[in-house]
Design a protein around this motif. Structure first.
Motif, PDB file in Angstrom:
ATOM      1  N   TYR A   2       0.822  -1.201   0.000  1.00 16.44           N
ATOM      2  CA  TYR A   2       0.000   0.000   0.000  1.00 16.44           C
ATOM      3  C   TYR A   2       0.862   1.259   0.000  1.00 16.44           C
ATOM      4  O   TYR A   2       0.524   2.243  -0.652  1.00 16.44           O
ATOM      5  N   ALA A   3       1.970   1.233   0.728  1.00 13.81           N
ATOM      6  CA  ALA A   3       2.871   2.389   0.730  1.00 13.81           C
ATOM      7  C   ALA A   3       3.453   2.613  -0.661  1.00 13.81           C
ATOM      8  O   ALA A   3       3.540   3.754  -1.131  1.00 13.81           O
ATOM      9  N   VAL A   4       3.817   1.533  -1.327  1.00  9.24           N
ATOM     10  CA  VAL A   4       4.355   1.640  -2.690  1.00  9.24           C
ATOM     11  C   VAL A   4       3.297   2.197  -3.634  1.00  9.24           C
ATOM     12  O   VAL A   4       3.591   3.027  -4.500  1.00  9.24           O
ATOM     13  N   SER A   5       2.044   1.768  -3.455  1.00  9.18           N
ATOM     14  CA  SER A   5       0.981   2.290  -4.329  1.00  9.18           C
ATOM     15  C   SER A   5       0.787   3.788  -4.104  1.00  9.18           C
ATOM     16  O   SER A   5       0.519   4.528  -5.056  1.00  9.18           O
ATOM     17  N   GLY A   6       0.950   4.251  -2.876  1.00  8.48           N
ATOM     18  CA  GLY A   6       0.855   5.686  -2.618  1.00  8.48           C
ATOM     19  C   GLY A   6       1.972   6.463  -3.292  1.00  8.48           C
ATOM     20  O   GLY A   6       1.751   7.522  -3.891  1.00  8.48           O
ATOM     21  N   VAL A   7       3.197   5.921  -3.225  1.00  3.54           N
ATOM     22  CA  VAL A   7       4.342   6.584  -3.862  1.00  3.54           C
ATOM     23  C   VAL A   7       4.177   6.592  -5.382  1.00  3.54           C
ATOM     24  O   VAL A   7       4.432   7.615  -6.041  1.00  3.54           O
ATOM     25  N   LEU A   8       3.734   5.461  -5.942  1.00  2.00           N
ATOM     26  CA  LEU A   8       3.529   5.405  -7.392  1.00  2.00           C
ATOM     27  C   LEU A   8       2.417   6.351  -7.836  1.00  2.00           C
ATOM     28  O   LEU A   8       2.510   6.977  -8.902  1.00  2.00           O
TER      29      LEU A   8
END
Length: 184
Positions: A2-8
């Protein structure tokens, strides 16, 4: 995930906003507008220290710092969106609107300088929503699943007939509020 999806999502939003700013007003780019606002708000002694220590690389370091802070905020937004997708979307819009306000209040801003931030918000929300839908739904810790229902009290009773009694776990039970539909 989920953190990666926020950054992307933030990266996609910034990229699309930067592209739109190239057609509207290059200084209205979300990253450049925030960077310029931070430079203007920085006290003169700090600016002089940065130029002394970093030379002509002071602006790239500043823009990298803005991108890093944005990435950290976006990672937090991605984590929030796991349990509260609507709040995650609102926070993405809020982050983009901060960049829009930075562009809007620049001394030489034009009325259309807010457009890159609006496009950034739309692209960020769409990307976050799309990436969130690709992440498999993982069970919430402590929640009853279909596999646990088969190993409940009736399964334990059935195991006693075969000679292998299993202990029932206190985590196998789910509480239901009175008046709420469901199977107790």
């Amino acid at each position: 995930m989920y953190a990666v999806s926020g950054v992307l999502a933030a990266a996609a939003g910034m990229a699309v906003g930067h592209l739109v700013a190239a057609f509207v007003n290059p200084s209205a780019s979300p990253v450049l507008a925030v960077g310029s606002t931070v430079i203007d708000a920085t006290p003169t002694p700090v600016k002089e220290w940065a130029v002394q220590n970093f030379g002509t690389a002071d602006k790239p370091i500043l823009l990298g710092s803005v991108a890093l802070v944005t990435a950290l905020a976006a990672a937090a937004i991605g984590l929030v969106s796991r349990s509260k997708p609507s709040l995650g979307n609102i926070l993405v819009v809020g982050l983009a609107m901060l960049a829009g306000l930075a562009a809007w209040f620049r001394p030489a801003s034009a009325p259309f300088d807010i457009v890159p931030a609006l496009v950034t918000a739309c692209a960020g929300v769409l990307t976050l929503t799309g990436l969130r839908s690709l992440i498999p739904n993982l069970p919430t810790p402590g929640a009853a699943t279909a596999g646990l229902a088969a190993s409940g009290p009736t399964a334990a009773a059935d195991d006693t007939h075969t000679g292998s009694a299993t202990q029932e776990s206190p985590l196998d039970h789910t509480a239901y509020a009175k008046g709420v539909g469901g199977t107790p």
